[in-house]
Write a protein that holds these residues in place. Structure first.
Motif, PDB file in Angstrom:
ATOM      1  N   LEU A 233       0.857  -0.943   0.081  1.00 46.36           N
ATOM      2  CA  LEU A 233       0.271   0.157   0.082  1.00 46.36           C
ATOM      3  C   LEU A 233       0.898   1.121   0.058  1.00 46.36           C
ATOM      4  CD1 LEU A 233      -3.003  -1.147   2.448  1.00 46.36           C
ATOM      5  CD2 LEU A 233      -2.813  -1.082  -0.425  1.00 46.36           C
ATOM      6  N   VAL A 234       1.899   1.424   0.767  1.00 45.10           N
ATOM      7  CA  VAL A 234       2.615   2.362   0.935  1.00 45.10           C
ATOM      8  C   VAL A 234       3.178   2.497  -0.523  1.00 45.10           C
ATOM      9  CG1 VAL A 234       4.949   3.468   1.725  1.00 45.10           C
ATOM     10  CG2 VAL A 234       2.576   2.196   3.260  1.00 45.10           C
ATOM     11  N   THR A 235       3.825   1.709  -1.157  1.00 45.77           N
ATOM     12  CA  THR A 235       4.688   1.889  -2.383  1.00 45.77           C
ATOM     13  C   THR A 235       3.917   2.256  -3.317  1.00 45.77           C
ATOM     14  OG1 THR A 235       6.096  -0.254  -1.737  1.00 45.77           O
ATOM     15  CG2 THR A 235       5.495   0.548  -4.318  1.00 45.77           C
ATOM     16  N   ARG A 236       2.600   1.306  -3.540  1.00 44.82           N
ATOM     17  CA  ARG A 236       1.344   2.004  -4.618  1.00 44.82           C
ATOM     18  C   ARG A 236       0.955   3.201  -4.177  1.00 44.82           C
ATOM     19  NH1 ARG A 236      -3.735   2.213  -6.449  1.00 44.82           N
ATOM     20  NH2 ARG A 236      -3.978   0.494  -8.854  1.00 44.82           N
ATOM     21  N   SER A 237       0.798   3.724  -3.260  1.00 42.29           N
ATOM     22  CA  SER A 237       0.263   5.070  -3.064  1.00 42.29           C
ATOM     23  C   SER A 237       0.977   6.713  -3.231  1.00 42.29           C
ATOM     24  CB  SER A 237       0.104   5.189  -0.767  1.00 42.29           C
ATOM     25  OG  SER A 237      -0.801   4.380  -0.957  1.00 42.29           O
ATOM     26  N   VAL A 238       2.708   6.269  -3.020  1.00 37.67           N
ATOM     27  CA  VAL A 238       3.396   7.106  -3.471  1.00 37.67           C
ATOM     28  C   VAL A 238       3.692   7.587  -5.092  1.00 37.67           C
ATOM     29  CG1 VAL A 238       4.622   6.695  -1.013  1.00 37.67           C
ATOM     30  CG2 VAL A 238       5.138   5.152  -2.992  1.00 37.67           C
ATOM     31  N   LEU A 239       3.141   6.410  -5.787  1.00 37.37           N
ATOM     32  CA  LEU A 239       3.511   6.092  -7.171  1.00 37.37           C
ATOM     33  C   LEU A 239       2.544   7.714  -7.815  1.00 37.37           C
ATOM     34  CD1 LEU A 239       3.954   3.072  -7.918  1.00 37.37           C
ATOM     35  CD2 LEU A 239       5.691   4.564  -7.844  1.00 37.37           C
ATOM     36  N   PRO A 240       3.052   8.610  -8.788  1.00 40.23           N
ATOM     37  CA  PRO A 240       2.539   9.495  -8.976  1.00 40.23           C
ATOM     38  C   PRO A 240       0.668   9.463  -9.344  1.00 40.23           C
ATOM     39  CG  PRO A 240       4.896   9.591 -10.537  1.00 40.23           C
ATOM     40  CD  PRO A 240       4.487   8.045  -8.848  1.00 40.23           C
ATOM     41  N   HIS A 346       2.783  -4.324 -20.725  1.00 40.99           N
ATOM     42  CA  HIS A 346       1.067  -4.072 -21.571  1.00 40.99           C
ATOM     43  C   HIS A 346       0.454  -3.560 -20.110  1.00 40.99           C
ATOM     44  CE1 HIS A 346       2.153  -6.071 -24.900  1.00 40.99           C
ATOM     45  NE2 HIS A 346       3.190  -7.643 -24.368  1.00 40.99           N
ATOM     46  N   ALA A 347       0.719  -3.209 -19.805  1.00 38.06           N
ATOM     47  CA  ALA A 347       0.322  -2.364 -18.277  1.00 38.06           C
ATOM     48  C   ALA A 347      -0.421  -0.826 -19.018  1.00 38.06           C
ATOM     49  CB  ALA A 347       1.101  -1.999 -16.867  1.00 38.06           C
ATOM     50  N   ARG A 348      -1.628  -1.352 -18.386  1.00 35.69           N
ATOM     51  CA  ARG A 348      -2.888   0.045 -18.952  1.00 35.69           C
ATOM     52  C   ARG A 348      -2.643   0.507 -17.116  1.00 35.69           C
ATOM     53  NH1 ARG A 348      -5.659  -4.397 -19.817  1.00 35.69           N
ATOM     54  NH2 ARG A 348      -6.222  -4.651 -18.126  1.00 35.69           N
ATOM     55  N   PRO A 349      -3.188   1.577 -17.587  1.00 37.24           N
ATOM     56  CA  PRO A 349      -3.173   2.752 -16.156  1.00 37.24           C
ATOM     57  C   PRO A 349      -3.619   2.121 -15.029  1.00 37.24           C
ATOM     58  CG  PRO A 349      -3.500   3.892 -18.471  1.00 37.24           C
ATOM     59  CD  PRO A 349      -3.485   2.796 -18.782  1.00 37.24           C
ATOM     60  N   GLY A 350      -3.128   2.616 -14.069  1.00 36.05           N
ATOM     61  CA  GLY A 350      -3.892   2.023 -13.041  1.00 36.05           C
ATOM     62  C   GLY A 350      -2.633   0.610 -12.364  1.00 36.05           C
ATOM     63  N   ARG A 351      -3.380  -0.565 -13.725  1.00 35.50           N
ATOM     64  CA  ARG A 351      -2.197  -1.691 -13.264  1.00 35.50           C
ATOM     65  C   ARG A 351      -1.134  -1.741 -13.271  1.00 35.50           C
ATOM     66  NH1 ARG A 351      -3.579  -7.206 -14.568  1.00 35.50           N
ATOM     67  NH2 ARG A 351      -5.867  -6.846 -13.581  1.00 35.50           N
ATOM     68  N   PHE A 352      -0.588  -0.247 -13.790  1.00 40.48           N
ATOM     69  CA  PHE A 352       0.804  -0.378 -14.365  1.00 40.48           C
ATOM     70  C   PHE A 352       1.226  -0.373 -12.330  1.00 40.48           C
ATOM     71  CE2 PHE A 352       4.009   2.975 -12.893  1.00 40.48           C
ATOM     72  CZ  PHE A 352       5.265   1.965 -13.532  1.00 40.48           C
ATOM     73  N   GLU A 353       0.752   0.630 -11.466  1.00 43.38           N
ATOM     74  CA  GLU A 353       0.808   1.436  -9.971  1.00 43.38           C
ATOM     75  C   GLU A 353       0.829   0.197  -8.658  1.00 43.38           C
ATOM     76  OE1 GLU A 353       0.376   4.935 -12.013  1.00 43.38           O
ATOM     77  OE2 GLU A 353      -1.395   3.017 -11.998  1.00 43.38           O
ATOM     78  N   THR A 354       0.000  -1.186  -8.997  1.00 42.49           N
ATOM     79  CA  THR A 354      -0.399  -2.242  -9.033  1.00 42.49           C
ATOM     80  C   THR A 354       0.798  -3.340  -9.122  1.00 42.49           C
ATOM     81  OG1 THR A 354      -2.560  -1.742  -8.783  1.00 42.49           O
ATOM     82  CG2 THR A 354      -1.475  -4.084  -8.549  1.00 42.49           C
ATOM     83  N   LEU A 355       1.029  -3.234 -10.033  1.00 43.30           N
ATOM     84  CA  LEU A 355       2.251  -4.368 -10.820  1.00 43.30           C
ATOM     85  C   LEU A 355       3.747  -3.483  -9.769  1.00 43.30           C
ATOM     86  CD1 LEU A 355       1.985  -4.654 -14.331  1.00 43.30           C
ATOM     87  CD2 LEU A 355       1.460  -6.677 -12.692  1.00 43.30           C
ATOM     88  N   MET A 356       4.074  -2.667  -9.835  1.00 43.63           N
ATOM     89  CA  MET A 356       5.215  -2.013  -8.718  1.00 43.63           C
ATOM     90  C   MET A 356       5.210  -2.373  -7.422  1.00 43.63           C
ATOM     91  SD  MET A 356       6.811  -0.556 -11.700  1.00 43.63           S
ATOM     92  CE  MET A 356       6.248  -2.113 -12.407  1.00 43.63           C
ATOM     93  N   ALA A 357       3.560  -2.266  -7.226  1.00 36.82           N
ATOM     94  CA  ALA A 357       3.903  -2.916  -6.342  1.00 36.82           C
ATOM     95  C   ALA A 357       3.411  -3.757  -5.559  1.00 36.82           C
ATOM     96  CB  ALA A 357       2.220  -1.784  -4.944  1.00 36.82           C
ATOM     97  N   LEU A 358       3.280  -4.817  -6.236  1.00 41.29           N
ATOM     98  CA  LEU A 358       3.651  -6.614  -6.352  1.00 41.29           C
ATOM     99  C   LEU A 358       5.033  -7.052  -6.686  1.00 41.29           C
ATOM    100  CD1 LEU A 358       1.632  -8.317  -5.515  1.00 41.29           C
ATOM    101  CD2 LEU A 358       1.772  -8.625  -8.330  1.00 41.29           C
ATOM    102  N   TYR A 359       5.675  -5.374  -7.002  1.00 35.46           N
ATOM    103  CA  TYR A 359       7.411  -6.735  -7.519  1.00 35.46           C
ATOM    104  C   TYR A 359       7.473  -5.566  -6.123  1.00 35.46           C
ATOM    105  CZ  TYR A 359       6.092  -6.144 -12.455  1.00 35.46           C
ATOM    106  OH  TYR A 359       5.204  -6.711 -13.763  1.00 35.46           O
ATOM    107  N   ALA A 360       7.317  -4.583  -5.474  1.00 29.63           N
ATOM    108  CA  ALA A 360       8.006  -4.019  -4.728  1.00 29.63           C
ATOM    109  C   ALA A 360       8.147  -5.315  -3.343  1.00 29.63           C
ATOM    110  CB  ALA A 360       7.894  -2.789  -3.836  1.00 29.63           C
ATOM    111  N   VAL A 361       7.228  -6.250  -2.970  1.00 27.51           N
ATOM    112  CA  VAL A 361       6.718  -6.976  -1.734  1.00 27.51           C
ATOM    113  C   VAL A 361       7.504  -8.217  -2.423  1.00 27.51           C
ATOM    114  CG1 VAL A 361       4.699  -8.136  -0.887  1.00 27.51           C
ATOM    115  CG2 VAL A 361       4.146  -6.391  -1.483  1.00 27.51           C
ATOM    116  N   GLY A 362       7.263  -8.529  -3.200  1.00 21.76           N
ATOM    117  CA  GLY A 362       8.444  -9.737  -3.922  1.00 21.76           C
ATOM    118  C   GLY A 362       9.864  -9.422  -3.599  1.00 21.76           C
TER     119      GLY A 362
END
Length: 621
Positions: A233-240, A346-362
């Protein structure tokens, strides 16, 4: 702070909405199919126990199985006698055991008490283990289908991987806490609902109850879930792209979290007090954290209880068979890297932030799983890792770092579901690309197909215990011990007590036992009680066949030890189960006879009455 709820449905166009009639949304048929498949796989993994629940034991972890069976028996005793759910003096007499500082699975022992009373702790243990695995896979499937992917097949792929990943199959070797993988998606589900307007009170109450339940079943797993959620959540929330939505959701989320804290705090006030400040509590853990850290090479190896392991491709990099928490294999790790790159591209708007946050968790949890010092294929390097700075902090000091890899497994499962979603919903440039992806999934996942956990034969319950004959020789609440004394390597004595508790009525106490308690170096915890000369003598006889001459000093020390425990009777069954191999029963009988004299033959066991002045007839049944 939490904008993922609003964004996640949009990422998959229109999220599927389950409908029991099949009109206006997805039908129940895929859900039932996945539930049935998950239950069948769970039954396959645990079928060795179901073949003979009373006579079979998990071969690689008989001690933990005995401990959880003891807890299940204690659940019946708890409800029947109004005992303390978080402290007992039935074990480790005379000082007792702080159950709040152990894996006490309180919700399970109460919920399954009727089944335990009816069928025994052995049946309850096998039932909970099977249902845990199935429920974890199915709950992850529902979570993914609701929040991230549309096709049921994609959600099923991710859910089944999360539920039956190598690490969770490894923990099926006796761990009723770590196989409860359904706790994480349930908690995440309600965390993601917190930003919904005007529902913060309802959602906060539900989340608070779930936190309390999760703590009572798998406190370490709940800690991992909270940490992973915070990183995401922190990672996703700080993305622009998410900052504005996060700021807008923050007041509602904080209100909901406040309610969660109040509800969970009220429900957990006593167990938290007992955990941190109660009698017989301790700091840290009884296990060496550096030893229970993941070898980075293990991420490229195959688990022993898998199709690849059956073909001889398994590895021995884990501390023990219960801690093979990564073991994804080189093909799956390579596929994961490809999935990361493909989804990012291939990330669409919105999905990009979710992916970045997921990658951070991993990434964070993979690094934490390596522990305080990097290990590469059994070689410990001089490279210090971030966990070295965390391992003495509260909560981290009680965690085993290798288990952080279980979160990595769930991240991989989500990535597999997201990739399958793209393959099933978006047009591919050619048919050949679908074929290539299908082959890659097969090569990566088929070798990881789980095999049943290994089981062995354990000693049958003697008539002395099963028929209640012991009541003629021990007063109500008196201390009785089997030989050898109960430990993680010789757990039969703890099992016999579990079975008597499960039947209700009178109960005896035992010295020693398998549990975590104080007494370790530098004030940390240790496994079991600090041995005295007498129990240590019998343990050496059992494990090593060691028979030493008994002199006056030995007898005097034994008298003092028996008086400390207040033991009234000692017995030796005809068979003894050892966790690490055969037990030298003859050495036990020789040692006991030298110390106590000739035994009586009672109820199929050899019995030594330590306080023969008590009239067994007067005590009755």
């Amino acid at each position: 702070m939490v904008s993922v709820v609003a964004a996640a449905p949009a990422e998959s166009a229109e999220p599927p909405v389950a409908s029991p009639t099949g009109r206006g949304g997805a039908s129940w048929r895929p859900h039932l199919l996945v539930a049935g498949l998950a239950l069948a796989l769970a039954g396959w993994v645990t079928n060795g126990l179901w073949q003979d629940p009373a006579g079979h034991v998990i071969a690689k972890n008989a001690g933990d199985q005995a401990f959880f069976e003891w807890l299940l028996g204690y659940g019946v005793y708890l409800l029947g006698h109004g005992a303390d759910p978080f402290f007992t003096d039935l074990m480790n007499a005379p000082v007792g055991v702080n159950l709040a500082a152990n894996t006490s699975i309180t919700v399970f022992i109460v919920l399954f008490a009727p089944l335990t009373l009816l069928a025994g702790p052995q049946i309850s243990f096998a039932t909970i283990l099977t249902l845990n695995l199935a429920a974890a896979a199915f709950t992850w499937y529902l979570f993914l289908h609701r929040h991230l992917v549309r096709p049921p097949a994609a959600a099923a792929l991710g859910g089944l991987f999360c539920g039956f990943a190598p690490g969770f199959i490894s923990h099926a070797n006796g761990h009723l806490n770590w196989t409860a993988g359904w706790v994480a998606p349930l908690v995440l589900w309600w965390v993601l609902k917190l930003p919904e307007p005007r529902r913060w009170l309802r959602h906060g109450i539900i989340l608070g109850v779930l936190v309390a339940v999760g703590f009572s079943i798998a406190a370490e797993g709940l800690f991992f879930t909270a940490l992973a959620t915070a990183v995401f959540l922190v990672t996703r929330s700080v993305l622009p792209g998410c900052r504005a939505a996060a700021r807008a959701a923050l007041p509602t989320v904080l209100a909901g979290l406040g309610v969660t804290a109040v509800v969970a705090g009220a429900l957990l006030a006593y167990p938290l007090y007992m955990h941190f400040a109660g009698p017989q509590t301790f700091s840290g853990t009884g296990f060496n954290q550096a030893h229970y850290a993941e070898d980075i090479g293990a991420y490229l190896e195959y688990p022993t209880r898998s199709l690849a392991g059956w073909l001889g491709l398994g590895s021995d990099l884990a501390p023990n068979p219960t801690e093979e928490t990564s073991y994804f294999g080189l093909p799956l790790m390579a596929l994961t890297v490809v999935c990361i790159a493909t989804l990012r591209r291939h990330a669409r708007p919105g999905r990009f932030e979710t992916l970045m946050a997921l990658y951070a968790v991993g990434a964070v949890f993979l690094l934490l799983s390596l522990g305080p010092q990097l290990k590469v294929f059994k070689d410990t390097t001089g490279i210090k890792l971030p966990y070295a700075a965390l391992m003495h902090l509260p909560l981290f000091d009680s965690a085993l770092p290798g288990r952080f890899a279980l979160v990595v497994a769930c991240v991989i499962g989500i990535l597999l579901a997201l990739t399958a979603d793209r393959l099933l919903t978006e047009p591919m440039p050619s048919v050949g690309e679908h074929t290539l992806w299908a082959a890659a999934f097969a090569v990566a996942l088929v070798p990881l197909f789980p095999l049943p956990v290994l089981t062995g034969v354990r000693a049958p319950e003697p008539a002395f215990i099963a028929d209640g004959i012991w009541k003629q020789y021990v007063s109500d609440g008196g201390v009785l011990t089997a030989l050898p004394f109960a430990t993680t390597d010789t757990a039969d004595g703890q099992r016999w007590q579990a079975y008597t508790m499960a039947r209700g009525g009178r109960q005896f106490r035992i010295p020693d036992g398998y549990f975590l308690g104080p007494g370790g170096p530098e004030g940390v915890g240790q496994i079991g009680a600090t041995p005295r000369q007498t129990d240590w003598k019998f343990l050496r006889a059992a494990l090593y066949g060691e028979v030493v001459p008994i002199g006056d000093y030995d007898r005097e020390q034994t008298r003092a030890d028996l008086a400390y425990w207040n033991v009234q009777a000692v017995f030796l069954p005809p068979q003894v189960t050892g966790s690490q191999g055969p037990v030298f029963r003859a050495a036990l009988e020789i040692t006991a006879t030298d110390l106590f004299g000739e035994p009586e033959h009672v109820g199929g066991v050899l019995l030594w009455r330590i306080r023969p002045g008590i009239d067994p007839v007067a005590r009755g049944n």
